[in-house]
Design an enzyme around this catalytic site. Structure first.
Site, PDB file in Angstrom:
ATOM      1  N   HIS A  52      -2.013   7.570  12.913  1.00  0.00           N
ATOM      2  CA  HIS A  52      -0.605   7.851  13.169  1.00  0.00           C
ATOM      3  C   HIS A  52      -0.182   9.135  12.482  1.00  0.00           C
ATOM      4  O   HIS A  52      -0.800   9.578  11.519  1.00  0.00           O
ATOM      5  CB  HIS A  52       0.296   6.693  12.737  1.00  0.00           C
ATOM      6  CG  HIS A  52      -0.036   6.104  11.400  1.00  0.00           C
ATOM      7  ND1 HIS A  52      -0.919   5.064  11.246  1.00  0.00           N
ATOM      8  CD2 HIS A  52       0.389   6.409  10.163  1.00  0.00           C
ATOM      9  CE1 HIS A  52      -1.018   4.740   9.966  1.00  0.00           C
ATOM     10  NE2 HIS A  52      -0.227   5.547   9.294  1.00  0.00           N
TER      11      HIS A  52
ATOM     12  N   CYS B 115       0.853  -1.184   0.000  1.00  0.00           N
ATOM     13  CA  CYS B 115       0.000   0.000   0.000  1.00  0.00           C
ATOM     14  C   CYS B 115       0.890   1.235   0.000  1.00  0.00           C
ATOM     15  O   CYS B 115       1.998   1.207   0.532  1.00  0.00           O
ATOM     16  CB  CYS B 115      -0.937   0.005   1.201  1.00  0.00           C
ATOM     17  SG  CYS B 115      -0.113  -0.051   2.802  1.00  0.00           S
TER      18      CYS B 115
END
Length: 699
Positions: free
Chosen positions: A615, A20
């Site tokens: 994050h 990804c």
């Protein structure tokens, strides 16, 4: 010899590649889901994961030889040349998470990659490999288009040539050059002339590299030679009787032409004896010759015609309004940055210097630096809109802009033409019009602030005002157009202030950076990454809560919350940021939240299985810190499997610490969270100490 009975008993052997572009967690999630589904179905599978820390658990030639099929669950380019002759199913990474069982079933009837006459869906499914059709998952799992990935591939390889070439030219001009009536020159035979020539080589290679790697991404190695030679031809106007080459726009055209031409040639059936020499001799020669001649005799002639007629048209405008002429020249200068339109305006202004008319060159000189300065400024004022590589390129573009090197903006224009080129043209028009209004003069055929610093400009204050105005217009317009495009794809709402607990110090930090802790992956069937050295565990006064530590001390009892109050994602991120701020490692909680929101805009961090891992990578934190919170009702996080997030980890690292460590944190978390028993015990833990006991199992 294997009997039919034993052949039937042999387990199906599959391979997979997961990747990804923005987060290691999705890479691991897809890999683990495929492994779990294969185990349940009695199928053997080996999964290679790819990302910013490199490809791991790599598939060997022997693995491929014995494989019954290959699943590619990726949102980035994956080399498929090694899978020729095997059944290949290519889908987005989300499909690997949502429907792993379906993929395992579908791959066994997928088309054979690289084989003649293979059937399958060609749209969106062939990028990055040999160019033959491969099956796609459809729906939300469909890959990005071949054209998009090919263009990004070319741009990524071109950027170092732009930066190195531009900076070497700028340095040599700054330290060894001086203004002359013929232009900005460096003494012949000097050391700085050698540096300048090295920089020129970088610029000469820039356009062929862009073209070549666009073609390579479409049709693999046989397309590299015709793509690069086609790009060189496009950039060399003398080959088709033009005073200026077609520049980066011509390179994009030749790159796609070369790629798809090679794909077409590959489909031609040839005798078996000729097949070995096709990719190394026949295809490159035929494609290069055909593309080169086509560009010289078909495409090149119109470019030369446009160049000549634009020059004549501009000559007829010298008696018109200076503001109008300046705006038109600025538009032309900014359009293709070295292409025929740009060169027409530049050479028109340069040619009039000898006649005593220096005002036209003054208009051009004001517009020339606007593109790199504007794009560099755009990356500074809205950093979260750009990747780390783009921000670094933006800094180089600012330096190049000062020296009048407009090519510094080419990487931005090639990557986002619909947003960047109109913004460049608007800023160039503003700069040119203001210079025309003030009758700014330039005595040398060069542009940028450097010519004013060296005394070649008349009307210096207005010259700098024109450049500044054009730069600001370009930067604001670029960011506005990018923001509009991203809002169309869904953006986070405006962020209210973050509550900061009393007594927590808040200091000013640097500008926000693009959030995104991780753009890659690690492997799934290998030992866990090594544990990083521990960091200080707690601030004074927090010793009691900090006794139990996990994830190398980044997560402590102080950053655990057994019941999250927030019911929505944005509120949950703000609540967790406030919790992390109690450690004293968060210098600016509001900036941390903005960075986390920016990461969410790139793609949800909701992984499914009731898990979310928001994050951020930002200097709003002074040291790595990880928090965990549990939601009884669940928070809607846009997870790939539709579940609400009940187990939420927040990972934050400062820019300086954003190496492999944050990737290891994500890898350890993702791997452990795939264990259903671990998740159940984490949900059942009654209080913070019990939660920490469960979390301590993460290795």
């Amino acid at each position: 010899m294997t009997s039919p009975a034993s052949e039937q008993q042999r387990k199906v052997q599959l391979l997979a590649v997961t990747a990804c572009p923005t987060g290691i967690a999705h890479t691991y999630m897809a890999a683990e889901k495929l492994a779990q589904a294969a185990d349940a179905l009695g199928v053997e599978i080996k999964v290679e994961t790819q990302g910013s820390i490199g490809a791991e658990n790599v598939l060997s030639d022997n693995d491929v030889k014995h494989a019954d099929g290959i699943i590619i669950a990726a949102d980035k380019d994956v080399d498929r040349s090694r899978f020729v002759g095997k059944r290949v199913l290519a889908v987005g990474v989300a499909e690997g998470i949502r429907h792993p069982e379906r993929l395992i079933e579908q791959v066994q009837s997928a088309p054979v990659h690289g084989a003649a006459g293979a059937a399958g869906a060609a749209d969106g499914g062939s990028g990055g490999g040999a160019g033959e059709p491969v099956a796609t998952g459809g729906g939300a799992g469909r890959e990005r288009s071949v054209a998009y990935k090919a263009l990004m591939n070319g741009v990524s390889y071109m950027i170092p040539f732009v930066v190195v070439g531009g900076l070497l030219i700028a340095i040599s001009l700054a330290l060894g050059g001086h203004a002359t009536p013929e232009g900005y020159a460096i003494p012949e035979g000097s050391f700085w002339e050698s540096v300048f020539k090295i920089g020129e080589i970088g610029f000469q290679l820039m356009v062929p590299i862009l073209s070549g790697y666009i073609a390579y991404a479409i049709a693999d190695r046989p397309a590299l030679v015709p793509g690069m030679i086609g790009g060189w031809i496009a950039n060399t106007g003398a080959l088709y009787d033009s005073e200026a080459g077609a520049g980066f726009i011509g390179a994009i055209v030749t790159g796609f032409l070369a790629g798809y031409l090679v794909l077409w040639i590959k489909k031609v059936k040839v005798p078996k004896f000729a097949q070995p020499i096709m990719p190394i001799i026949v295809i490159p020669i035929v494609a290069t010759s055909a593309l080169g001649l086509f560009f010289i005799y078909v495409i090149g002639k119109p470019i030369a015609w446009v160049f000549e007629h634009l020059t004549s048209w501009l000559s007829g405008m010298t008696g018109t309004s200076a503001i109008l002429l300046g705006a038109i020249l600025g538009l032309m200068i900014a359009f293709d940055m070295g292409g025929p339109v740009n060169k027409t305006a530049f050479l028109f202004g340069a040619g009039l210097i000898a006649t005593g008319n220096q005002t036209v060159m003054g208009m051009c000189a004001a517009a020339i630096p606007v593109m790199p300065l504007g794009q560099g400024l755009a990356t500074l004022i809205r950093r979260k809109l750009y990747s780390e590589q783009e921000r670094e390129t933006g800094m180089a573009a600012l330096f190049m802009g000062f020296f009048g090197i407009s090519e510094g903006a080419i990487p931005f224009a090639a990557a986002r033409p619909a947003q960047v080129i109109p913004a460049n043209m608007l800023g160039g028009a503003v700069a040119g019009a203001l210079a025309g209004l003030a009758s700014v003069k330039d005595a040398v055929p060069h542009g940028g602030p450097i010519v004013a610093v060296l005394g070649a400009v008349g009307g210096v204050p207005m010259f700098f005002l024109a450049i500044a105005a054009g730069t600001v217009v370009t930067a604001i317009t670029t960011n506005a157009l990018i923001s509009i495009k991203e809002r169309g794809a869904g953006r986070a709402p405006a962020m209210p202030p973050v509550p900061v607990p009393a007594g927590v110090p808040v200091t000013t930090v640097a500008e926000p950076v693009l959030a995104g802790v991780g753009a890659g992956s690690a492997r799934t069937s290998v030992p866990a990454p090594p544990t990083a050295p521990a960091v200080p565990t707690a601030e004074p006064g927090n010793e009691a809560k900090a006794e139990a530590e996990v994830l190398s001390g980044y997560l402590t009892g102080q950053t655990v919350k057994v019941r999250l109050d927030a019911r929505e994602k944005d509120a949950a991120i703000r609540e967790m940021a406030a919790m992390l701020a109690t450690t004293g490692r968060v210098a600016d909680p509001e900036e941390l939240v903005r960075a986390a929101f920016a990461r969410e805009e790139q793609g949800t961090t909701g992984l499914g299985e009731e898990i979310a891992i928001p994050h951020a990578k930002t200097d709003a934190v002074t040291a790595p810190v990880v928090g965990f919170a549990r939601s009884a009702e669940g928070v809607e996080w846009g997870s790939l499997d539709g579940t609400k997030a009940r187990l939420i980890f927040m990972i934050t690292v400062p820019e300086a610490a954003a190496g492999d460590e944050h990737l290891r944190i994500l890898a350890m978390l993702s791997r452990k969270l795939m264990d259903a028993d671990f998740r159940e015990r984490l949900m059942a833990a009654p209080d913070e100490p019990a939660v920490m006991t469960v979390l301590a199992e993460i290795q």
